[in-house]
Design an enzyme around this catalytic site. Sequence first.
Site, PDB file in Angstrom:
ATOM      1  CE  LYS B  91      -4.209  -1.773   0.277  1.00 39.91           C
ATOM      2  NZ  LYS B  91      -5.209  -1.557  -0.787  1.00 39.91           N
ATOM      3  CD  GLU B 113     -10.478   4.104   0.623  1.00 39.58           C
ATOM      4  OE1 GLU B 113     -10.354   5.321   0.418  1.00 39.58           O
ATOM      5  OE2 GLU B 113      -9.763   3.245   0.066  1.00 39.58           O
ATOM      6  CB  SER B 380      -0.170  -8.000  -1.328  1.00 42.22           C
ATOM      7  OG  SER B 380      -1.040  -8.835  -0.595  1.00 42.22           O
TER       8      SER B 380
END
Lengths: 270, 398
Positions: B91, B113, B380
């Site tokens: 991210k 969010e 990830s």
Amino acid sequence: MSRIEGVMKALKEQDRKALIPYITAGDPHPDVTVDLMHTLVSAGADIIELGVPFSDPMADGPVIQLACERSLKHGTSLRQVIGMVKEFRKQDDKTPVVLMGYLNPMEAMGYEAFAEAAADAGVDGILTVDLPPEEADDVAPLFTSRNLDAIFLLAPTTIDERIQAIAEHSSGYVYYVSFKGVTGAAKINVDEVAAKVAHIHEMTALPVGVGFGIRDAETAAAVGRVSDGVIVGSVLVDTIARNQADTEELKRALTDLLHPMREALDSLAS
Amino acid sequence: MLSALPDARGHFGAYGGRFVSETLMDSLMTLEKEYLRMKKDPEFQAKFDQDLADYVGRPSPLYFAERLTRETGGAQIWLKREDLNHTGAHKVNNTIGQALLASFLGKKRIIAETGAGQHGVATATVCARLGLECHVFMGAEDVQRQSLNVYRMKLLGAQVHAVQSGTRTLKDAMNDAMRDWVSHVDDTFYIIGTVAGPHPYPLLVRDFQSVIGRETRRQALEKTGKLPDALVACVGGGSNAIGMFYPFLGDESVEMYGVEAGGLGIETGQHAAPLCAGRPGVLHGNRTYLMEDENGQIAGTHSVSAGLDYPGVGPEHAWLKDIGRANYVSVTDNEALDGFRMLTRVEGIMPALETAHAVAYGVKKAAEMDKDQMLVINISGRGDKDIHTIAQLDGIEI
């Protein structure tokens, strides 16, 4: 001439302003919506905006989100909402009805089927919060070919180029969102609204309705003075929430809210 | 060319676009214009690359999972180690890029969010570093399941807003973030965490995450002298997957598998797999595959992983599905938990529960492939944040 155009034209000739209340279809219960629509007309509504409930009303505040949740608890579908308009038309063939909501329920029903059913039932206009004109190329012609007015939003952030383009795509009226925020959120700045609406009037001959933040006769009159009509939503929906148990009480409460706005708007003419 | 999309209107075929209320249109158009300018600006790109190297710790390794390969008995399994990034997930690649954009646009207030909290932590981190005010919207349900990440965000100086409306999960957090944005559009930059939302977000998030696939491509050639035969990544909104896939779109020999959350099983309806079991619709500013009922109301979702618990998916994935360039599959909660345990025990790498979905499918797929083939799983994110969920399932109190 569409029913909306006719009403707007007649009002203009009388130097009167349109009072356009919004309620969410199916709130608090699908059985009472048609009754409430007639109540709104008796209390002075010129046009009704009938909300189509959606599970994710991103541009609305908590008041209208809760109305959607109350309505969806009963499983209210777009087809049923169209059915309510058909029922309403049995007693009232004068008051225009605009369906207002989000795109996905229309997409799920199919745009052609939706446009066909809405026109058949006596719907007059479609206002889709999350459909800007840039994405409406395939959809809008399905509406206009059936004499359904496509009503688009204008916002304080809308630049001149877009005002022009949006006005060209619109018919019936344009809906000016009076402030940056969600429905029911803030107090509007009437001077800012007046300036922007005057500017919009220079760019289009379409009537301009102003919504968001109109809560009482005083704000209705202040906004009516500078626009062609006022759209009243959250305060009505909040009243429905507070009186959901007793339909007669609810009708009285809605009338008590709307009637003074009607009088305030009409007093502007004299 | 496959990689030429989105078009000027932000469309990937029938998907994507810009379906928002009028108040936001001007901001989106400005963002698009500025991003397209900065994409070509060598100074911006150099700054981004430097941050990825010195702050995030890139390039992340491409690791040959020798024991996992032996255990599986099929294709060579390689792991792209996004879990080693600063903050523990892919991210941060995106939040670094968007925070740079925000600074460039002079915005001092950031909103975001988050579902599992990885994007929220990554956003709070870059805000702390740049001295920006940070507000994170998170479903009340997710605030409970991800208390560790909530605390991390607070330590980093972010305000976490628990969203009580709707299903109290990621989609409702996104609704509230958009409401906040409409209300503070003048001074606020919305850092969207995935390749969904209105144009240009799917474009810019994909560009920022593409570093994953570019590195993987280069590393595979360096280490093995050839391209991988298959890529596997989990898909919620789909940012780690598109980041991995995008640089390989033109390499026809490379098969791509996006793994959605099958929850309790697709047949139960309790899942979060719009590409496997949904249909096209419009939500959160874009047209894409959605989970919805017959009336177009957005359906509730279920996944053991808060980060995958979203009823939509990025529009580029919708398009890759329709043209058959990528394959979308699902694995259940239980399969994902098995994947979690397997990678932890066999390789000493504890994946996030999102990632565990990719691991579970990758192992299954590798077993069907030849020993001389190569499969890359995108790791990830790391699993620390999910320890409480796992412990609870094991009946252990921490």
